[in-house]
Design a protein around this motif. Sequence first.
Motif, PDB file in Angstrom:
ATOM      1  N   SER A  97       5.377   5.094  -8.240  1.00  0.00           N
ATOM      2  CA  SER A  97       6.357   4.004  -8.211  1.00  0.00           C
ATOM      3  C   SER A  97       6.201   3.167  -9.472  1.00  0.00           C
ATOM      4  CB  SER A  97       6.180   3.145  -6.963  1.00  0.00           C
ATOM      5  OG  SER A  97       4.878   2.597  -6.933  1.00  0.00           O
ATOM      6  N   GLY A  98       7.274   2.550  -9.888  1.00  0.00           N
ATOM      7  CA  GLY A  98       7.263   1.840 -11.164  1.00  0.00           C
ATOM      8  C   GLY A  98       6.348   0.630 -11.170  1.00  0.00           C
ATOM      9  N   GLN A  99       5.793   0.352 -12.332  1.00  0.00           N
ATOM     10  CA  GLN A  99       4.977  -0.830 -12.576  1.00  0.00           C
ATOM     11  C   GLN A  99       3.864  -0.970 -11.532  1.00  0.00           C
ATOM     12  OE1 GLN A  99       7.548  -4.002 -13.757  1.00  0.00           O
ATOM     13  NE2 GLN A  99       5.875  -5.429 -14.172  1.00  0.00           N
ATOM     14  N   HIS A 143     -10.699 -13.394  -8.426  1.00  0.00           N
ATOM     15  CA  HIS A 143      -9.507 -12.546  -8.471  1.00  0.00           C
ATOM     16  C   HIS A 143      -9.019 -12.253  -7.062  1.00  0.00           C
ATOM     17  CE1 HIS A 143      -7.710  -8.286  -9.334  1.00  0.00           C
ATOM     18  NE2 HIS A 143      -6.768  -9.205  -9.255  1.00  0.00           N
ATOM     19  N   LEU A 144      -7.747 -12.516  -6.825  1.00  0.00           N
ATOM     20  CA  LEU A 144      -7.087 -12.148  -5.584  1.00  0.00           C
ATOM     21  C   LEU A 144      -5.892 -11.255  -5.913  1.00  0.00           C
ATOM     22  CD1 LEU A 144      -7.793 -15.515  -5.405  1.00  0.00           C
ATOM     23  CD2 LEU A 144      -7.437 -14.939  -3.006  1.00  0.00           C
ATOM     24  N   ASN A 145      -5.789 -10.129  -5.219  1.00  0.00           N
ATOM     25  CA  ASN A 145      -4.672  -9.206  -5.425  1.00  0.00           C
ATOM     26  C   ASN A 145      -3.726  -9.341  -4.232  1.00  0.00           C
ATOM     27  OD1 ASN A 145      -3.605  -7.056  -7.177  1.00  0.00           O
ATOM     28  ND2 ASN A 145      -3.803  -5.777  -5.344  1.00  0.00           N
ATOM     29  N   GLN A 146      -2.464  -9.674  -4.503  1.00  0.00           N
ATOM     30  CA  GLN A 146      -1.506  -9.991  -3.446  1.00  0.00           C
ATOM     31  C   GLN A 146      -0.335  -9.011  -3.430  1.00  0.00           C
ATOM     32  OE1 GLN A 146      -1.179 -12.664  -0.804  1.00  0.00           O
ATOM     33  NE2 GLN A 146       0.001 -10.811  -0.394  1.00  0.00           N
ATOM     34  N   PRO A 147      -0.309  -8.075  -2.460  1.00  0.00           N
ATOM     35  CA  PRO A 147       0.840  -7.178  -2.347  1.00  0.00           C
ATOM     36  C   PRO A 147       2.024  -7.887  -1.670  1.00  0.00           C
ATOM     37  CG  PRO A 147      -0.806  -6.640  -0.688  1.00  0.00           C
ATOM     38  CD  PRO A 147      -1.390  -7.737  -1.516  1.00  0.00           C
ATOM     39  N   PHE A 148       3.219  -7.611  -2.135  1.00  0.00           N
ATOM     40  CA  PHE A 148       4.445  -8.137  -1.534  1.00  0.00           C
ATOM     41  C   PHE A 148       5.403  -6.981  -1.264  1.00  0.00           C
ATOM     42  CE2 PHE A 148       3.264 -12.084  -3.939  1.00  0.00           C
ATOM     43  CZ  PHE A 148       3.246 -12.967  -2.865  1.00  0.00           C
ATOM     44  N   ARG A 149       6.038  -7.009  -0.082  1.00  0.00           N
ATOM     45  CA  ARG A 149       7.165  -6.118   0.192  1.00  0.00           C
ATOM     46  C   ARG A 149       8.461  -6.865  -0.103  1.00  0.00           C
ATOM     47  NH1 ARG A 149       4.040  -4.536   5.096  1.00  0.00           N
ATOM     48  NH2 ARG A 149       3.239  -2.427   4.705  1.00  0.00           N
ATOM     49  N   PRO A 178       0.794  -1.238   0.000  1.00  0.00           N
ATOM     50  CA  PRO A 178       0.000   0.000   0.000  1.00  0.00           C
ATOM     51  C   PRO A 178       0.820   1.278   0.000  1.00  0.00           C
ATOM     52  CG  PRO A 178      -0.958  -1.597   1.495  1.00  0.00           C
ATOM     53  CD  PRO A 178       0.336  -2.185   1.026  1.00  0.00           C
ATOM     54  N   GLU A 179       1.955   1.291   0.703  1.00  0.00           N
ATOM     55  CA  GLU A 179       2.737   2.517   0.780  1.00  0.00           C
ATOM     56  C   GLU A 179       3.418   2.877  -0.530  1.00  0.00           C
ATOM     57  OE1 GLU A 179       5.474  -0.841   2.207  1.00  0.00           O
ATOM     58  OE2 GLU A 179       3.369  -0.271   2.400  1.00  0.00           O
ATOM     59  N   MET A 180       3.434   1.950  -1.494  1.00  0.00           N
ATOM     60  CA  MET A 180       4.059   2.208  -2.791  1.00  0.00           C
ATOM     61  C   MET A 180       3.039   2.510  -3.885  1.00  0.00           C
ATOM     62  SD  MET A 180       7.245   2.135  -2.261  1.00  0.00           S
ATOM     63  CE  MET A 180       7.886   2.101  -3.927  1.00  0.00           C
ATOM     64  N   PRO A 228      -3.826  -9.483   2.501  1.00  0.00           N
ATOM     65  CA  PRO A 228      -2.929  -8.630   3.282  1.00  0.00           C
ATOM     66  C   PRO A 228      -1.480  -8.762   2.814  1.00  0.00           C
ATOM     67  CG  PRO A 228      -4.254 -10.105   4.682  1.00  0.00           C
ATOM     68  CD  PRO A 228      -4.391 -10.588   3.277  1.00  0.00           C
ATOM     69  N   VAL A 229      -0.671  -7.794   3.186  1.00  0.00           N
ATOM     70  CA  VAL A 229       0.773  -7.942   3.019  1.00  0.00           C
ATOM     71  C   VAL A 229       1.213  -9.143   3.861  1.00  0.00           C
ATOM     72  CG1 VAL A 229       3.016  -6.856   3.423  1.00  0.00           C
ATOM     73  CG2 VAL A 229       1.091  -5.496   2.577  1.00  0.00           C
TER      74      VAL A 229
END
Length: 577
Positions: free
Chosen positions: A118-120, A171-177, A111-113, A139-140
């Motif tokens: 930020s790219g892509q 559809h599932l959206n998965q953020p990764f740090r 979320p912070e990006m 969640p992250v």
Amino acid sequence: MPETFANVNALWSAVLVRTWQRLGLRHAVVSPGSRSTPLTVSLVRNPGIRAIPILDERSAAFFALGLARQTRRPVLLVCTSGSAGAHYLPAVIEARLAGIPLLVVTADRPPEMRNCSSGQTIDQQNLYGVHAASFTELPVPSSDPGELARLAGTAAAAWAAATAGFPSPVHLNQPFRDPLAPDVSDGNVPHSWPELPEPRPLAPPLVPDIGLLENGTRQAAGLIVAGPGLDAHPGWAAALAALAEATGWPVLADTLSGLRSRSAPEVWPKLLPRLVTTYDLIARHHSLRAELTPSVVVQFGPWPTSKTLRAWLGEARPQVVSIWDGPESADCLHLPGCRIGSPAGLSAAFASLTKLPAAAAGWAGRWTRAELSARQHLSAALAEAPMETEPLIAPALHAALTSRHMLFFANSMAARDAEWFCSPRGNGPRIAHHRGANGIDGLVSAALGRAAETGEHVVLLCGDLAFLHDSNALLSRRHLRGSLTVVVVNNRGGGIFESLPVAHLGSVFEEFFATPQQVDLPQLCHAHSIPHRLAESAREVVGNLETGPGLRVIEVRTDRARDMAWRKAVFASFASA
């Protein structure tokens, strides 16, 4: 001793992947990208899942769709962040309309990006809108046991949403740090697995109220209409056959329903005496239209491909009972009647009704005579046609292929020639199609997906524009374990547009509708190391078919204007007879 993981992302991805594997996941189609690294590595390292890398996300999604249709279980799609997931949309639309289960996971920035250039990075929330059965923002990743248990529950819920009732894409959206790669450690992360949830049982089938049909059965003038895709619904063909036996009504079966071929061998003896396959031709004959107008229609699945049949029924406005469990109505004609989500109980209810009057036999007999007359007309026309005529190809393949084959009809002219000219046969090929959104998008990729894991030899019949529109699919041929022959009818443009009123607009028609192309198909195939053969007739196409593993192309060059004129002449001569 608890299992350890290189970092939190690796642990999180392993829980997600292993939960789906436990529920039945066997295939994943993955496109390259950095943000999806944790999921990709977890899939590749899981010996119970075959991970298939495909460069082009649009092609990857249609490959997964074909594979899911073939295996009848969800296939996982994984891509990186940014516009990559947007290329899945056409296949998601097709899957939603055709009832194909897909698990779509788009990797994303944390979320912070987001919203900071930020790219892509794009807004991936609800990327597919109404075309996905559900959307979940995961969640992250975290190593908290409670979060991991909730992740497993969310994964199981997504599986249930994709498979319960009418299968659909989710559809599932998965953020990764960072760090994304598993060999970049933020301290070995121990983990004891949470208790994974059991798969949810499917909802029981609906038992219809048959009261609305009783009046129609007393009138005897009823039809059973079978549209594309009955093979995707176990038990529907048997229910349809039992209904036909109970009522004595004719069965109008599109080739794409599978009922003209071996897709339903157990019901073939019951269906054959009542099967009508020339309804498009019959509906063009003025006096037959008047004589054979039904008062009630039981519609299994969507309406057949025939626009002529739909126009006739739209004018006649019979009572319609639509058997369909999709997310939207299958009756584009908006006829009076009712919709039933399942055929369960339908046959028994009909059988228990008062015996049909003697007029039923006369009604069925009139349809039988009309079918015989129209079939004789078509058979004579096909026998006299020049061998290079395009309409001969679909019936020649349908007649030559056996139960060891799957015959995949593209949309546009291939599907229509199949409906117009293919006769019923008891030991024919299994029929495949692409009739969710009815477009040409992703056709070759979907055929590759269907051929990837089957022991059948798959034959795809398509036009040159459909083939070129998805030529990136040829990059994926190395993942093909089965056998696929693509028969390309090369008529230098969109042949179906020749049937439309716009065809008289000369250069405007050629440039903006027919869109002729000059691609050298032999050279294109050579660039991908794919065998190519040129056939000059339907007979040569059949003679050049092979059943060995791998991908091959047979090209047939035809004249679209001449072939459309031939079709129109055949139809007109019967209508005026």
